[in-house]
Design an enzyme around this catalytic site. Structure first.
Site, short mmCIF file in Angstrom:
data_model
loop_
_atom_site.label_atom_id
_atom_site.label_comp_id
_atom_site.label_asym_id
_atom_site.label_seq_id
_atom_site.Cartn_x
_atom_site.Cartn_y
_atom_site.Cartn_z
N MET A 153 -8.50 8.62 -0.52
CA MET A 153 -9.57 9.04 0.49
C MET A 153 -9.72 10.27 0.15
O MET A 153 -9.04 11.14 -0.30
CB MET A 153 -8.80 8.88 1.74
CG MET A 153 -8.21 7.46 2.19
SD MET A 153 -7.64 7.43 3.81
CE MET A 153 -6.49 5.89 3.77
N SER B 83 0.93 -1.37 0.15
CA SER B 83 0.15 -0.11 -0.01
C SER B 83 0.62 1.23 -0.04
O SER B 83 1.53 1.57 1.07
CB SER B 83 -0.85 0.12 1.15
OG SER B 83 -1.32 1.26 1.33
N ASP C 269 -6.69 -6.25 3.95
CA ASP C 269 -5.86 -4.98 4.17
C ASP C 269 -6.18 -4.33 5.49
O ASP C 269 -7.22 -4.21 5.86
CB ASP C 269 -6.49 -3.97 3.12
CG ASP C 269 -6.16 -2.61 2.87
OD1 ASP C 269 -5.12 -2.36 3.56
OD2 ASP C 269 -6.93 -1.74 2.28
N MET D 67 -11.43 -5.88 5.07
CA MET D 67 -10.66 -4.62 5.83
C MET D 67 -10.44 -5.05 7.11
O MET D 67 -11.52 -5.53 7.85
CB MET D 67 -11.56 -3.36 5.96
CG MET D 67 -11.62 -2.69 4.68
SD MET D 67 -9.95 -2.04 4.05
CE MET D 67 -9.33 -1.07 5.25
N HIS E 172 -1.04 -1.36 -4.44
CA HIS E 172 -2.40 -0.82 -3.65
C HIS E 172 -2.50 0.45 -3.44
O HIS E 172 -1.52 1.31 -2.73
CB HIS E 172 -2.59 -1.46 -2.39
CG HIS E 172 -3.82 -1.34 -1.77
ND1 HIS E 172 -5.00 -2.26 -1.94
CD2 HIS E 172 -3.95 -0.54 -0.74
CE1 HIS E 172 -5.91 -1.86 -1.07
NE2 HIS E 172 -5.51 -0.81 -0.43
N MET F 294 -11.86 5.04 -1.02
CA MET F 294 -12.62 5.31 0.12
C MET F 294 -13.30 7.00 0.27
O MET F 294 -12.89 7.79 0.70
CB MET F 294 -11.69 5.23 1.25
CG MET F 294 -11.33 3.67 1.71
SD MET F 294 -9.87 3.81 2.65
CE MET F 294 -8.59 3.75 1.26
N HIS G 187 -8.16 1.30 -4.22
CA HIS G 187 -9.25 1.19 -3.08
C HIS G 187 -9.66 2.58 -2.76
O HIS G 187 -9.05 3.51 -2.39
CB HIS G 187 -8.16 0.63 -1.90
CG HIS G 187 -9.15 0.49 -0.85
ND1 HIS G 187 -8.73 0.31 0.72
CD2 HIS G 187 -10.77 0.72 -0.44
CE1 HIS G 187 -9.56 0.06 1.54
NE2 HIS G 187 -10.84 0.42 0.97
N ASP H 71 -4.66 3.77 -2.11
CA ASP H 71 -5.64 4.34 -1.32
C ASP H 71 -6.03 5.65 -1.47
O ASP H 71 -5.51 6.58 -1.28
CB ASP H 71 -5.16 4.05 0.24
CG ASP H 71 -5.05 2.52 0.65
OD1 ASP H 71 -6.02 1.80 0.64
OD2 ASP H 71 -3.65 2.26 0.80
C1 DX5 Z 1 -6.36 1.72 5.27
C2 DX5 Z 1 -5.76 1.62 3.87
C3 DX5 Z 1 -4.67 0.47 4.01
C4 DX5 Z 1 -3.45 1.07 4.81
C5 DX5 Z 1 -3.14 -0.29 5.36
O1 DX5 Z 1 -7.50 2.63 5.09
O2 DX5 Z 1 -6.79 1.03 3.27
O3 DX5 Z 1 -4.48 0.00 2.61
O4 DX5 Z 1 -2.50 1.51 4.01
O5 DX5 Z 1 -1.99 0.24 6.09
P1 DX5 Z 1 -1.11 -0.91 7.10
O6 DX5 Z 1 -0.77 -2.08 6.39
O7 DX5 Z 1 -0.31 0.08 7.69
O8 DX5 Z 1 -2.28 -1.30 8.21
ZN ZN Z 2 -6.45 -0.01 1.24
#
Ligand code: DX5
Ligand code: ZN
Length: 221
Positions: A36, A7, A174, A136, A32, A67, A65, A34
């Protein structure tokens, strides 16, 4: 062989291109990413512009991903930016089926995900529309949180579905994934490990990724 999807949330964003190259040479299978929006989750990260700019650096599949609130508004932008997979939250506003169908129509693989507090049954209406289920194991929003065990039984349930109806379904996990929690997730039926902090903090990421890839479905705790 288990796939590993680092990620980029835990990458050094001042050197994002080099970090993409770093995970590639360490043997990562997917990237990956993320996304947001400060609304669906409190944090704000990257948008399609960043996805597009790192797209030129690698052929690794982009596992994006989302969010964000009302994700249907943005799936086309992220498809155009070069996403290979687009995963939306079942808790997000909007018509989930329509969103997944739109992703598929754009030529991108649709995925569905859920937060730790959401029952896995909420995914049932969508399982035949997706190529990826992302479980998750932390509340979406931030990297570096601790793994939540509730994900393991969810993985097992999705594994049973996949074995019966769609053996190619990717089951990713994840949040709080490290050497030990990752092994437990693969043992429960996960096929992909998405991880940020536990990988990026290492000086030798390649060795760790090779170990995780060696995990098989019969891995024990
Ligand atoms: C959190 C993200 C994850 C995050 C995971 O909302 O979706 O992908 O980067 O990070 P770690 O592996 O540090 O928990
Ligand atoms: Zn993620």
């Amino acid at each position: 062989m288990t796939k590993v999807a680092p990620s980029m949330l835990s990458a050094d964003f001042s050197r994002l291109g080099e970090e993409v190259k770093r995970i590639e040479s360490a043997g990562a299978d997917w990237v990956h990413l993320d996304v947001m929006d400060g609304m669906f989750v409190p944090n704000i990260t990257i948008g399609p512009l960043v996805v597009d700019s790192i797209r030129r650096l690698t052929r690794m599949p982009f596992d994006v991903h989302l969010m964000i609130q009302k994700p249907i508004r943005y799936v086309e932008r992220f498809a155009d930016a070069g996403s290979d997979m687009l995963t939306v939250h079942v808790e997000a506003e909007g018509d989930v089926k329509e969103t997944l169908k739109k992703i598929r129509d754009l030529g991108v693989k649709p995925g569905i995900t859920l937060n730790p507090g959401t029952p896995v049954e909420k995914l049932d209406p969508y399982l035949d529309l997706v190529d990826l289920v992302l479980i998750m194991t932390v509340e979406a929003g931030f990297g570096g949180q601790s793994f939540c065990d509730v994900g393991l039984s969810k993985i097992s349930r999705i594994r049973e579905y996949a074995d019966s109806y769609n053996p190619k379904l990717e089951i990713s996990v994840d949040g709080g994934i490290n050497r030990e929690t990752g092994k437990r997730c693969v043992g429960a039926g996960a096929t992909v490990l998405a991880a940020g902090s536990s990988l990026f903090k290492l000086s030798d990421m390649a060795k760790e990724i090779a170990l995780w890839k060696s995990y098989g479905p019969n891995a024990k705790e």
